[in-house]
Write a protein that holds these residues in place. Structure first.
Motif, PDB file in Angstrom:
ATOM      1  N   ASN A   1       0.810  -1.217   0.000  1.00 36.89           N
ATOM      2  CA  ASN A   1       0.000   0.000   0.000  1.00 36.89           C
ATOM      3  C   ASN A   1       0.845   1.270   0.000  1.00 36.89           C
ATOM      4  O   ASN A   1       0.450   2.292   0.551  1.00 36.89           O
ATOM      5  CB  ASN A   1      -0.927   0.018   1.221  1.00 36.89           C
TER       6      ASN A   1
ATOM      7  N   ALA B   1      -1.673   4.596  -3.460  1.00 30.64           N
ATOM      8  CA  ALA B   1      -3.084   4.224  -3.612  1.00 30.64           C
ATOM      9  C   ALA B   1      -3.751   5.227  -4.530  1.00 30.64           C
ATOM     10  O   ALA B   1      -3.470   6.425  -4.486  1.00 30.64           O
ATOM     11  CB  ALA B   1      -3.789   4.201  -2.252  1.00 30.64           C
TER      12      ALA B   1
ATOM     13  N   THR C   1      -0.993   7.156   1.201  1.00 29.53           N
ATOM     14  CA  THR C   1      -1.049   6.144   2.259  1.00 29.53           C
ATOM     15  C   THR C   1       0.000   6.379   3.340  1.00 29.53           C
ATOM     16  O   THR C   1       0.178   5.551   4.221  1.00 29.53           O
ATOM     17  CB  THR C   1      -0.853   4.741   1.662  1.00 29.53           C
TER      18      THR C   1
END
Length: 703
Positions: A401, A404, A661
């Motif tokens: 992640n 994103a 993120t």
């Protein structure tokens, strides 16, 4: 006692226990003062003079060879383990150490605001050697002068001893008094300063001067006295911290304890001290100088290459003692027993008529040296093997992640603002950098960025705590521009200065900026700890002048930026709570908010990995990929609270440095984003200037 001293230091540096193990250095100071003073006094008693040439010959043989060996090898290893910038700094440290001025070097670095958080030097422990040698540049001359005065006046040796004791006693009292003052007001300088440490060497000297009196201590009392001193040293090692008035008054506990132990041993052997008089302890004491020199570079260098754990501890201890045993028997001790260096002309010896016994016939290596060499080789092999077989560290893998495309996972008051083309382009560059597998060609390079001054001259000169603040100074752009802005805060605010200057210069005469931000000065109405005394005493007046100038200027915008690194109170060393920070910030801002158009809190660069540590010849970008710390959100909430109170706003900086993120790369595009862990590089501040301008225009601040 040397064993006690060196093992306290090694255990503290390696394991962090005992927490006050650094007092082992203070134990060394007392021992050194006692031994050297005793040698000097005995020489004067025997010859009526002190040979400075012979004294410094002995000191050079004892100190210089192995110290130089460790310096050279540490510098070479640093270029393999660290970035060029950090290795070059270590090379500079080595020069200062070789000149016996390392304590002044590290004292100045520790009080330099922009260098105070840099990684420790593997040569930092040389500060104590420098203090000792500075002491011995002066003390032998004082003993000689006192002796000559006494001889000229035909006074007795008892008078000479008393006068010597009085002089040293005065020095001890004066040094301790100064140490008390500096420990309270300037603890970094107090730790490294010669003048705040002389009393420790001086107390050892006093024990030597008064040895005749201590020799009369009854044999039955000696063990009790000695154990009292040892318990004092142990208590100091277990209880003292560097923040507890150190070196004064806290160091008085182990220093007095050491003096008591030495005094108990003057004039005869003290019984029942097997823990420090057994053969192992005596041997460790013999090699203690080498142990002290080797242990810290090994701890730092290994720590940069290994995870701390069982393999690391085995490798560090084995290499420390292996190299210490080897260098002592093969290098330190042979040179110490030789005639090198010969500073004075040698007496000629008659030539031998038996040329068959030439100097080419070398003596065989002593049995003890052979055994020591084997033992050293075994220990070094164990250390290298522990390093070689350590569990492989997982390669720096990017989390799934890192970037994103969906909604941001970070709460941001700027999320509702329109994302313009400047921010969109920057976001793409940040995402690319966060997922990069290799370092690109940066300009400036990471090494160049770290090696330079943190701030450019035009910004740095405006943030000196002792400099004046006027309404006409440190202004960029057109002073009569319709949009006038002022920047206040600490060094993280200064880091934004370069970007604001670019915004003003590119505004076509529509914007000006005045730089009032100051290095080390939190823009908070509280007694906050500063890195040195000058900043500590200068900040209140500097901030007051900034507020007065703002009220006189009545600018369109005041930008406020403070580090989100939690600050501590000077008086208690306790960190400010969020409530206390909000109150102290509000007290300052409300003093000028009615007289300005808008107060904008520019949140600083997220405090995460220090590029001075994570960037090395072996590193990849993922090694320096940091994450937004939890404390960042808490501090941002404080700015939001005060902004709401005064009708201002907070400009969220996270989109300028990090992915949505919360992952923050050390470079973006071809630019390093920062120069340490907390300060934006000047080039990147200019890179984000159009993004800042776009954002401030979108929310109506720059209209």
């Amino acid at each position: 006692m040397r064993t006690v001293a060196v093992m306290l230091v090694v255990l503290d540096h390696l394991y962090g226990w005992p927490r006050g193990g650094f007092v082992g250095v203070d134990v060394f100071f007392v021992i050194s003062g006692f031994l050297i003073t005793g040698l000097l006094l005995r020489e004067f008693d025997r010859t009526g003079r002190i040979s400075f040439v012979k004294f410094y010959e002995r000191r050079v043989r004892r100190i210089v060879p192995v110290a130089t060996l460790v310096l050279v090898l540490t510098c070479l290893a640093s270029y393999a383990a660290f970035s060029v910038t950090r290795a070059s700094g270590i090379r500079t440290d080595a020069v200062w150490a070789l000149l016996f001025a390392a304590n002044w070097r590290f004292g100045s670095v520790g009080t330099d605001y922009f260098a105070s958080d840099t990684p420790p030097s593997p040569l930092q422990h040389y500060w104590s050697l420098s203090i000792e040698e500075q002491f011995y540049f002066v003390w032998p001359a004082l003993i000689l002068i006192i002796g000559l005065v006494v001889a000229r006046r035909s006074w007795s040796s008892a008078v000479r001893r008393n006068l010597t004791a009085a002089v040293m006693g005065t020095i001890v009292v004066a040094s301790f008094a100064w140490a008390l003052t500096e420990s309270a007001n300037n603890p970094t300088w107090a730790y490294f300063s010669t003048f705040t440490r002389v009393w420790e060497l001086g107390l050892g000297a006093l024990v030597a001067i008064c040895a005749g009196a201590f020799a009369k201590i009854p044999a039955t009392a000696r063990p009790f006295i000695a154990w009292t001193g040892l318990l004092a040293i142990a208590g100091g090692a277990l209880l003292i911290t560097e923040n507890a008035g150190f070196p004064a008054p806290a160091a008085a506990i182990p220093v007095l304890g050491t003096a008591v132990v030495i005094a108990a041993g003057v004039g005869g052997e003290t019984k029942y001290l097997q823990p420090i008089t057994n053969k192992v302890s005596v041997y460790v004491g013999d090699i203690s100088y080498s142990v002290y020199l080797w242990h810290w570079p090994i701890i730092i260098l290994l720590g940069s290459q290994m995870e701390v754990g069982g393999y690391y501890y085995v490798a560090a201890l084995a290499l420390t003692f292996g190299l210490s045993v080897g260098s002592y028997h093969l290098f330190e001790d042979p040179i110490r027993k030789s005639s090198w260096p010969r500073l004075a002309p040698a007496k000629r010896k008659p030539r031998s008529s038996n040329k068959s016994k030439s100097s080419s016939q070398r003596k065989p290596m002593a049995r003890s040296t052979q055994l020591a060499s084997v033992g050293a080789a075994v220990l070094v092999t164990v250390g290298l093997a522990s390093y070689a077989i350590r569990p492989a560290e997982p390669a720096a893998v990017l989390p799934d992640n890192v970037v994103a495309s969906a909604v941001s996972e970070i709460d941001s008051p700027s999320a509702g603002a329109t994302v313009g083309p400047e921010q969109a382009a920057l976001t793409q560059e940040i995402n690319d950098a966060a997922t990069a597998q290799q370092w690109p060609e940066l300009s400036p390079s990471m090494d160049e960025a770290m090696a330079r001054e943190t701030l450019r001259p035009e910004v740095g000169k405006c943030g000196i705590v002792t400099a004046g603040i006027t309404t006409t100074g440190c202004v960029y752009g057109d002073p009569s521009a319709p949009i006038s802005t002022v920047l206040v805060g600490d060094s993280t605010a200064q880091a934004y200065g370069q970007g604001l200057i670019k915004m003003a210069n590119d505004s076509g005469g529509q914007m000006s900026v005045r730089l009032f931000a100051t290095s080390g000065c939190s823009f908070l109405d509280a007694d906050i700890k500063a890195p040195n005394e000058a900043i500590q005493t200068g900040c209140p007046g500097r901030n007051a002048k900034a507020i007065a100038a703002i009220n006189e200027l009545r600018p369109s915008i005041v930008f406020v930026t403070n580090s989100y690194n939690p600050r501590a109170f000077m008086s208690t060393s306790e960190q400010q709570s969020q409530e206390q920070r909000a109150e102290s910030l509000s007290r300052f801002v409300t003093q000028f908010s009615p007289n300005v158009g808008k107060v904008v809190f520019l949140s600083p660069i997220p405090l995460h990995k220090d590029v001075n540590e994570c960037y090395t010849p072996q590193s990849v970008p993922a090694d320096c990929l940091g994450q937004v710390p939890t404390k960042y959100k808490q501090m941002a909430a404080v700015d939001d609270q005060v902004a709401t109170q005064v009708g201002g706003l907070r400009a969220d900086a996270l989109p300028w440095y990090c992915t949505s993120t919360g992952y923050c790369p050390a470079f973006v595009g071809t630019l390093p984003t920062k120069v340490d862990s907390a300060h934006t590089s000047p080039e990147y501040a200019e890179r984000i200037a159009p993004v800042m301008g776009e954002y401030l225009s979108n929310i109506g601040v720059l209209r």
